[in-house]
Design a protein around this motif. Structure first.
Motif, PDB file in Angstrom:
ATOM      1  N   ASP A  55       0.837  -1.202   0.000  1.00 29.37           N
ATOM      2  CA  ASP A  55       0.000   0.000   0.000  1.00 29.37           C
ATOM      3  C   ASP A  55       0.871   1.251   0.000  1.00 29.37           C
ATOM      4  O   ASP A  55       1.428   1.617   1.028  1.00 29.37           O
ATOM      5  CB  ASP A  55      -0.925  -0.003   1.217  1.00 29.37           C
ATOM      6  CG  ASP A  55      -1.947   1.108   1.187  1.00 29.37           C
ATOM      7  OD1 ASP A  55      -1.841   2.016   0.331  1.00 29.37           O
ATOM      8  OD2 ASP A  55      -2.855   1.082   2.031  1.00 29.37           O
ATOM      9  N   PRO A  56       0.973   1.939  -1.141  1.00 33.36           N
ATOM     10  CA  PRO A  56       1.831   3.131  -1.184  1.00 33.36           C
ATOM     11  C   PRO A  56       1.268   4.290  -0.369  1.00 33.36           C
ATOM     12  O   PRO A  56       2.022   5.188   0.031  1.00 33.36           O
ATOM     13  CB  PRO A  56       1.888   3.476  -2.678  1.00 33.36           C
ATOM     14  CG  PRO A  56       0.638   2.919  -3.244  1.00 33.36           C
ATOM     15  CD  PRO A  56       0.343   1.681  -2.436  1.00 33.36           C
ATOM     16  N   SER A  57      -0.013   4.268  -0.069  1.00 32.20           N
ATOM     17  CA  SER A  57      -0.594   5.364   0.714  1.00 32.20           C
ATOM     18  C   SER A  57      -0.185   5.298   2.179  1.00 32.20           C
ATOM     19  O   SER A  57      -0.376   6.253   2.917  1.00 32.20           O
ATOM     20  CB  SER A  57      -2.121   5.372   0.591  1.00 32.20           C
ATOM     21  OG  SER A  57      -2.703   4.295   1.287  1.00 32.20           O
ATOM     22  N   LYS A  58       0.401   4.181   2.599  1.00 34.83           N
ATOM     23  CA  LYS A  58       0.852   4.028   3.990  1.00 34.83           C
ATOM     24  C   LYS A  58       2.287   4.518   4.196  1.00 34.83           C
ATOM     25  O   LYS A  58       2.759   4.591   5.319  1.00 34.83           O
ATOM     26  CB  LYS A  58       0.767   2.565   4.415  1.00 34.83           C
ATOM     27  CG  LYS A  58      -0.602   1.970   4.324  1.00 34.83           C
ATOM     28  CD  LYS A  58      -1.367   2.212   5.574  1.00 34.83           C
ATOM     29  CE  LYS A  58      -2.646   1.388   5.542  1.00 34.83           C
ATOM     30  NZ  LYS A  58      -3.760   2.064   6.103  1.00 34.83           N
ATOM     31  N   VAL A  59       2.988   4.827   3.100  1.00 36.12           N
ATOM     32  CA  VAL A  59       4.375   5.272   3.206  1.00 36.12           C
ATOM     33  C   VAL A  59       4.403   6.685   3.791  1.00 36.12           C
ATOM     34  O   VAL A  59       3.676   7.573   3.355  1.00 36.12           O
ATOM     35  CB  VAL A  59       5.079   5.231   1.830  1.00 36.12           C
ATOM     36  CG1 VAL A  59       6.443   5.885   1.885  1.00 36.12           C
ATOM     37  CG2 VAL A  59       5.195   3.798   1.357  1.00 36.12           C
ATOM     38  N   GLU A  60       5.236   6.841   4.798  1.00 36.27           N
ATOM     39  CA  GLU A  60       5.399   8.157   5.417  1.00 36.27           C
ATOM     40  C   GLU A  60       6.779   8.694   5.062  1.00 36.27           C
ATOM     41  O   GLU A  60       7.627   7.985   4.560  1.00 36.27           O
ATOM     42  CB  GLU A  60       5.232   8.037   6.937  1.00 36.27           C
ATOM     43  CG  GLU A  60       3.845   7.574   7.331  1.00 36.27           C
ATOM     44  CD  GLU A  60       3.672   7.459   8.826  1.00 36.27           C
ATOM     45  OE1 GLU A  60       4.542   7.931   9.582  1.00 36.27           O
ATOM     46  OE2 GLU A  60       2.654   6.889   9.243  1.00 36.27           O
ATOM     47  N   GLY A  61       6.975   9.958   5.334  1.00 32.67           N
ATOM     48  CA  GLY A  61       8.271  10.554   5.053  1.00 32.67           C
ATOM     49  C   GLY A  61       8.160  11.655   4.028  1.00 32.67           C
ATOM     50  O   GLY A  61       7.097  12.249   3.823  1.00 32.67           O
ATOM     51  N   ALA A  62       9.266  11.874   3.353  1.00 32.59           N
ATOM     52  CA  ALA A  62       9.349  12.953   2.372  1.00 32.59           C
ATOM     53  C   ALA A  62       8.428  12.689   1.186  1.00 32.59           C
ATOM     54  O   ALA A  62       8.112  11.543   0.863  1.00 32.59           O
ATOM     55  CB  ALA A  62      10.795  13.094   1.884  1.00 32.59           C
ATOM     56  N   ALA A  63       8.027  13.759   0.538  1.00 36.80           N
ATOM     57  CA  ALA A  63       7.149  13.660  -0.637  1.00 36.80           C
ATOM     58  C   ALA A  63       7.773  12.759  -1.701  1.00 36.80           C
ATOM     59  O   ALA A  63       7.063  12.005  -2.366  1.00 36.80           O
ATOM     60  CB  ALA A  63       6.864  15.046  -1.203  1.00 36.80           C
ATOM     61  N   GLU A  64       9.088  12.816  -1.846  1.00 37.22           N
ATOM     62  CA  GLU A  64       9.774  11.989  -2.836  1.00 37.22           C
ATOM     63  C   GLU A  64       9.620  10.500  -2.510  1.00 37.22           C
ATOM     64  O   GLU A  64       9.480   9.668  -3.402  1.00 37.22           O
ATOM     65  CB  GLU A  64      11.271  12.340  -2.928  1.00 37.22           C
ATOM     66  CG  GLU A  64      11.560  13.746  -3.381  1.00 37.22           C
ATOM     67  CD  GLU A  64      11.463  14.789  -2.266  1.00 37.22           C
ATOM     68  OE1 GLU A  64      11.621  14.431  -1.066  1.00 37.22           O
ATOM     69  OE2 GLU A  64      11.205  15.962  -2.583  1.00 37.22           O
ATOM     70  N   ASP A  65       9.672  10.171  -1.214  1.00 35.54           N
ATOM     71  CA  ASP A  65       9.525   8.779  -0.796  1.00 35.54           C
ATOM     72  C   ASP A  65       8.109   8.279  -1.075  1.00 35.54           C
ATOM     73  O   ASP A  65       7.916   7.152  -1.536  1.00 35.54           O
ATOM     74  CB  ASP A  65       9.832   8.619   0.697  1.00 35.54           C
ATOM     75  CG  ASP A  65      11.275   8.943   1.033  1.00 35.54           C
ATOM     76  OD1 ASP A  65      12.137   8.812   0.148  1.00 35.54           O
ATOM     77  OD2 ASP A  65      11.537   9.332   2.193  1.00 35.54           O
ATOM     78  N   ARG A  66       7.127   9.106  -0.804  1.00 34.84           N
ATOM     79  CA  ARG A  66       5.731   8.723  -1.059  1.00 34.84           C
ATOM     80  C   ARG A  66       5.496   8.568  -2.562  1.00 34.84           C
ATOM     81  O   ARG A  66       4.864   7.607  -2.997  1.00 34.84           O
ATOM     82  CB  ARG A  66       4.782   9.752  -0.438  1.00 34.84           C
ATOM     83  CG  ARG A  66       4.846   9.744   1.097  1.00 34.84           C
ATOM     84  CD  ARG A  66       3.747  10.571   1.742  1.00 34.84           C
ATOM     85  NE  ARG A  66       3.596  11.904   1.211  1.00 34.84           N
ATOM     86  CZ  ARG A  66       4.220  12.996   1.657  1.00 34.84           C
ATOM     87  NH1 ARG A  66       5.053  12.901   2.684  1.00 34.84           N
ATOM     88  NH2 ARG A  66       3.996  14.176   1.115  1.00 34.84           N
ATOM     89  N   ALA A  67       6.023   9.495  -3.353  1.00 31.38           N
ATOM     90  CA  ALA A  67       5.868   9.414  -4.812  1.00 31.38           C
ATOM     91  C   ALA A  67       6.562   8.161  -5.350  1.00 31.38           C
ATOM     92  O   ALA A  67       6.031   7.484  -6.233  1.00 31.38           O
ATOM     93  CB  ALA A  67       6.419  10.667  -5.481  1.00 31.38           C
ATOM     94  N   ALA A  68       7.731   7.850  -4.817  1.00 32.57           N
ATOM     95  CA  ALA A  68       8.464   6.658  -5.261  1.00 32.57           C
ATOM     96  C   ALA A  68       7.684   5.385  -4.939  1.00 32.57           C
ATOM     97  O   ALA A  68       7.697   4.431  -5.715  1.00 32.57           O
ATOM     98  CB  ALA A  68       9.848   6.618  -4.610  1.00 32.57           C
TER      99      ALA A  68
END
Length: 163
Positions: A109-122
């Motif tokens: 689930d990519p929507s669960k990734v936290e952190g920098a915007a770049e990390d979420r986009a990746a």
């Protein structure tokens, strides 16, 4: 000529991210050779904004995408139901869905990734790349020429592939 396009229903518990990505990518890449819908057992009621942004950044239409209950598809007779989250794979499906073969395409689930915007986009790009890779390999097998069991076998063979 008879319509030979296969119909797939992508299911995820909340129907706001992974199943929506699968629906949009399938309909875009298959260009009518496959028809995709998506639904959830406990829909969130809204598509995750980052899902829409990731699709729009790739030029993939987002019109008509919505988080909806699998009850909305009680009249659908899909050629396959594809669960994309582990919790949906373990859920008791509605009785009407019992007629359709089920395949599990586990996706993080990519929507669960936290952190920098770049990390979420990746994280979104990685999931999109996995889905796109599976779909391109499926389309190369000419799914419109496969019978239902061959189609389900092809979907199952792609389940463990990343990209």
């Amino acid at each position: 000529m008879a319509d030979t396009a296969k119909t797939v229903l992508f299911v995820c518990t909340h129907n706001r991210c992974r199943s929506i990505l699968c629906e949009a990518l399938t309909n875009h890449l298959a260009a009518g050779r496959l028809r995709a819908k998506s639904a959830g057992s406990q829909p969130a009621g809204a598509v995750h904004p980052a899902t829409l942004a990731a699709l729009e950044a790739r030029g993939i239409p987002t019109d008509g995408l919505e988080s909806q209950s699998w009850d909305a598809f009680a009249g659908l007779d899909p050629d396959a139901v594809i669960t994309v989250c582990d919790s949906a794979a373990g859920e008791q499906c509605p009785l009407w869905m019992g007629r359709a073969p089920k395949v599990h395409w586990g996706l993080p689930d990519p929507s669960k990734v936290e952190g920098a915007a770049e990390d979420r986009a990746a994280a979104f790009e990685a999931v999109i790349a996995t889905i796109e890779g599976r779909l391109r390999r499926l389309l190369a097998l000419e799914p419109e020429r496969l019978d239902r069991s061959g189609f389900v076998e092809a979907l199952s063979s792609l389940a463990e592939e990343t990209h």
